[in-house]
Write an enzyme that holds these catalytic residues in place. Structure first.
Site, PDB file in Angstrom:
ATOM      1  N   SER A   8       6.012 -12.744 -12.708  1.00 59.80           N
ATOM      2  CA  SER A   8       7.473 -12.719 -12.647  1.00 59.80           C
ATOM      3  C   SER A   8       7.934 -12.789 -11.204  1.00 59.80           C
ATOM      4  O   SER A   8       7.554 -11.956 -10.382  1.00 59.80           O
ATOM      5  CB  SER A   8       8.006 -11.421 -13.258  1.00 59.80           C
ATOM      6  OG  SER A   8       9.330 -11.199 -12.771  1.00 59.80           O
ATOM      7  N   HIS A  33       7.287 -16.775 -14.782  1.00 57.48           N
ATOM      8  CA  HIS A  33       8.284 -16.009 -15.540  1.00 57.48           C
ATOM      9  C   HIS A  33       9.526 -15.810 -14.679  1.00 57.48           C
ATOM     10  O   HIS A  33       9.451 -15.237 -13.582  1.00 57.48           O
ATOM     11  CB  HIS A  33       7.684 -14.651 -15.928  1.00 57.48           C
ATOM     12  CG  HIS A  33       8.555 -13.812 -16.814  1.00 57.48           C
ATOM     13  ND1 HIS A  33       8.603 -13.966 -18.182  1.00 57.48           N
ATOM     14  CD2 HIS A  33       9.415 -12.811 -16.500  1.00 57.48           C
ATOM     15  CE1 HIS A  33       9.462 -13.080 -18.689  1.00 57.48           C
ATOM     16  NE2 HIS A  33       9.959 -12.381 -17.693  1.00 57.48           N
ATOM     17  N   ASP A  35      13.092 -14.036 -14.396  1.00 55.83           N
ATOM     18  CA  ASP A  35      13.955 -12.977 -14.934  1.00 55.83           C
ATOM     19  C   ASP A  35      15.400 -13.263 -14.558  1.00 55.83           C
ATOM     20  O   ASP A  35      15.792 -13.076 -13.411  1.00 55.83           O
ATOM     21  CB  ASP A  35      13.515 -11.613 -14.394  1.00 55.83           C
ATOM     22  CG  ASP A  35      12.270 -11.126 -15.105  1.00 55.83           C
ATOM     23  OD1 ASP A  35      11.292 -10.790 -14.436  1.00 55.83           O
ATOM     24  OD2 ASP A  35      12.277 -11.138 -16.353  1.00 55.83           O
ATOM     25  N   MET A  37      19.239 -12.463 -14.731  1.00 57.40           N
ATOM     26  CA  MET A  37      20.060 -11.277 -14.978  1.00 57.40           C
ATOM     27  C   MET A  37      21.511 -11.541 -14.560  1.00 57.40           C
ATOM     28  O   MET A  37      21.757 -12.169 -13.523  1.00 57.40           O
ATOM     29  CB  MET A  37      19.514 -10.095 -14.170  1.00 57.40           C
ATOM     30  CG  MET A  37      18.062  -9.788 -14.496  1.00 57.40           C
ATOM     31  SD  MET A  37      17.470  -8.375 -13.538  1.00 57.40           S
ATOM     32  CE  MET A  37      15.743  -8.408 -13.992  1.00 57.40           C
ATOM     33  N   HIS A  66      13.392 -15.790 -19.072  1.00 54.05           N
ATOM     34  CA  HIS A  66      13.747 -14.569 -19.805  1.00 54.05           C
ATOM     35  C   HIS A  66      15.217 -14.273 -19.533  1.00 54.05           C
ATOM     36  O   HIS A  66      15.571 -13.866 -18.426  1.00 54.05           O
ATOM     37  CB  HIS A  66      12.829 -13.448 -19.294  1.00 54.05           C
ATOM     38  CG  HIS A  66      13.149 -12.083 -19.846  1.00 54.05           C
ATOM     39  ND1 HIS A  66      12.593 -10.943 -19.317  1.00 54.05           N
ATOM     40  CD2 HIS A  66      13.943 -11.673 -20.856  1.00 54.05           C
ATOM     41  CE1 HIS A  66      13.024  -9.889 -19.983  1.00 54.05           C
ATOM     42  NE2 HIS A  66      13.851 -10.300 -20.916  1.00 54.05           N
ATOM     43  N   MET A  68      18.196 -12.189 -19.588  1.00 50.51           N
ATOM     44  CA  MET A  68      18.762 -10.847 -19.729  1.00 50.51           C
ATOM     45  C   MET A  68      20.257 -10.968 -19.409  1.00 50.51           C
ATOM     46  O   MET A  68      20.759 -10.483 -18.380  1.00 50.51           O
ATOM     47  CB  MET A  68      18.065  -9.873 -18.767  1.00 50.51           C
ATOM     48  CG  MET A  68      16.641  -9.571 -19.204  1.00 50.51           C
ATOM     49  SD  MET A  68      15.650  -8.785 -17.943  1.00 50.51           S
ATOM     50  CE  MET A  68      15.044 -10.242 -17.102  1.00 50.51           C
ATOM     51  N   MET A 137       9.517  -5.782 -24.402  1.00 50.81           N
ATOM     52  CA  MET A 137       9.752  -5.116 -23.121  1.00 50.81           C
ATOM     53  C   MET A 137       9.029  -3.782 -23.095  1.00 50.81           C
ATOM     54  O   MET A 137       9.177  -2.961 -23.999  1.00 50.81           O
ATOM     55  CB  MET A 137      11.246  -4.885 -22.896  1.00 50.81           C
ATOM     56  CG  MET A 137      12.075  -6.155 -22.740  1.00 50.81           C
ATOM     57  SD  MET A 137      11.479  -7.216 -21.426  1.00 50.81           S
ATOM     58  CE  MET A 137      11.788  -6.197 -19.986  1.00 50.81           C
ATOM     59  N   GLY A 142      15.894  -4.909 -16.089  1.00 52.05           N
ATOM     60  CA  GLY A 142      16.846  -4.884 -14.973  1.00 52.05           C
ATOM     61  C   GLY A 142      16.162  -4.855 -13.619  1.00 52.05           C
ATOM     62  O   GLY A 142      16.700  -5.362 -12.637  1.00 52.05           O
ATOM     63  N   PHE A 143      14.957  -4.285 -13.572  1.00 59.14           N
ATOM     64  CA  PHE A 143      14.312  -4.158 -12.268  1.00 59.14           C
ATOM     65  C   PHE A 143      12.793  -4.336 -12.382  1.00 59.14           C
ATOM     66  O   PHE A 143      12.215  -3.995 -13.412  1.00 59.14           O
ATOM     67  CB  PHE A 143      14.614  -2.769 -11.669  1.00 59.14           C
ATOM     68  CG  PHE A 143      16.083  -2.535 -11.513  1.00 59.14           C
ATOM     69  CD1 PHE A 143      16.801  -1.890 -12.521  1.00 59.14           C
ATOM     70  CD2 PHE A 143      16.773  -3.023 -10.402  1.00 59.14           C
ATOM     71  CE1 PHE A 143      18.186  -1.712 -12.417  1.00 59.14           C
ATOM     72  CE2 PHE A 143      18.148  -2.843 -10.283  1.00 59.14           C
ATOM     73  CZ  PHE A 143      18.858  -2.181 -11.296  1.00 59.14           C
ATOM     74  N   GLY A 144      12.186  -4.835 -11.314  1.00 58.45           N
ATOM     75  CA  GLY A 144      10.728  -4.906 -11.260  1.00 58.45           C
ATOM     76  C   GLY A 144      10.182  -3.582 -10.733  1.00 58.45           C
ATOM     77  O   GLY A 144      10.934  -2.714 -10.306  1.00 58.45           O
ATOM     78  N   ASP A 175       6.227  -7.469 -21.194  1.00 59.86           N
ATOM     79  CA  ASP A 175       6.901  -7.625 -19.906  1.00 59.86           C
ATOM     80  C   ASP A 175       7.373  -6.276 -19.372  1.00 59.86           C
ATOM     81  O   ASP A 175       8.240  -5.636 -19.952  1.00 59.86           O
ATOM     82  CB  ASP A 175       8.103  -8.547 -20.124  1.00 59.86           C
ATOM     83  CG  ASP A 175       8.910  -8.757 -18.867  1.00 59.86           C
ATOM     84  OD1 ASP A 175       9.905  -9.499 -18.929  1.00 59.86           O
ATOM     85  OD2 ASP A 175       8.559  -8.175 -17.823  1.00 59.86           O
ATOM     86  N   GLY A 176       6.693  -5.879 -18.261  1.00 60.20           N
ATOM     87  CA  GLY A 176       7.215  -4.680 -17.596  1.00 60.20           C
ATOM     88  C   GLY A 176       6.142  -3.662 -17.282  1.00 60.20           C
ATOM     89  O   GLY A 176       5.557  -3.082 -18.191  1.00 60.20           O
TER      90      GLY A 176
END
Ligand code: DX5
Ligand code: ZN
Length: 240
Positions: A8, A33, A35, A37, A66, A68, A137, A142-144, A175-176
């Site tokens: 990601s 990936h 992300d 947002m 992805h 979000m 998830m 929202g955050f890595g 993911d996460g």
């Protein structure tokens, strides 16, 4: 099913996204990936279609996008046009999920539904046969760099059972918070697409970090620690 590593970019060096992607491809990643947002569905804002489009020229790797974001239907076309090969929408943002999934597939991309940690699997039960993948998830989005939620392991297992009981080949993406320690458990539970941000870009060499993740999966699949269930045997064969 082949185990795929999907780094990601959320934790990559945003000032060098092009070269980070090239290094990621050279290091043998399977997917990139993204992300996406919007600051509404999640309390953060990241990339839009113009950035994805610009970076599309940098690599042949499939883009796993992805979303979000709220009202994802408004952006499906823009992200496919920008080069998205896989598009996941959050079940929590789609009133007409089945129609959105069809919209993604009509645009020619692979369709996935993402589920937040607290969202039950049965949200996808009646569209499962139309999905190319489920994105589970293992952190709140929202955050890595967040900690993996171990409570998600049974959810991955249940998702795999649901897919197998329907006789489908739907892929399971997680993911996460994935890292060397937990990827063996996530794979053993049934995931085959592993999203990793911080553990790939957060510290040290990208190539080494991806190698460590692959080695960790391979080692665990071979070890007794995970038992020798028939499915694990098949997994071992595929990993050889
Ligand atoms: C959360 C993002 C992150 C990212 C992976 O909204 O979806 O999970 O992909 O980040 P790490 O691996 O740093 O948790
Ligand atoms: Zn993600």
């Amino acid at each position: 099913m082949k185990i795929k590593i999907a780094p990601s970019l959320l934790s990559a060096d945003f000032s060098q996204l092009g070269s980070e992607i090239k290094k990621t491809e050279k290091a043998g990643a399977d997917l990139i990936h993204w992300d996406i947002m919007d600051g509404h569905f999640v309390p953060n804002i990241t990339f839009g279609p113009p950035v994805v489009k610009k970076l599309r020229e940098m690599t042949k790797l499939p883009f796993d996008v992805h979303l979000m974001i709220e009202k994802p239907d408004n952006f499906l076309e823009a992200f496919v046009e920008a080069g998205a090969n896989m598009l996941s929408v959050h079940a929590e943002t789609c009133v007409h999920l089945q129609r959105t999934i069809h919209h993604v597939k009509d645009l020619g991309a692979k369709a996935g539904v993402a589920l937040n940690p607290a969202t039950p699997l049965n949200m996808v039960e009646f569209v499962l046969d139309e999905l190319d993948f489920i994105l589970i998830m293992s952190v709140n989005p929202g955050f890595g760099g967040q900690r993996f939620l171990p409570s998600i392991l049974p959810k991955i297992r249940k998702a795999k059972e649901m897919v197998e009981s329907h006789g489908l080949g739907t892929e399971i993406e997680v993911d996460g918070g994935l890292n060397e320690e937990n990827v063996p458990l996530v794979v053993e539970a049934g995931a085959n697409i592993l999203v990793a941000g911080y553990s790939v870009y957060g510290k040290g060499e990208i190539a080494r970090n991806i190698r460590l993740l692959r080695r960790s999966v391979k080692k665990a699949v071979g070890s007794e620690r995970l038992g020798s269930e028939p499915r694990l045997e098949n997994l071992k064969k595929e990993m050889r």
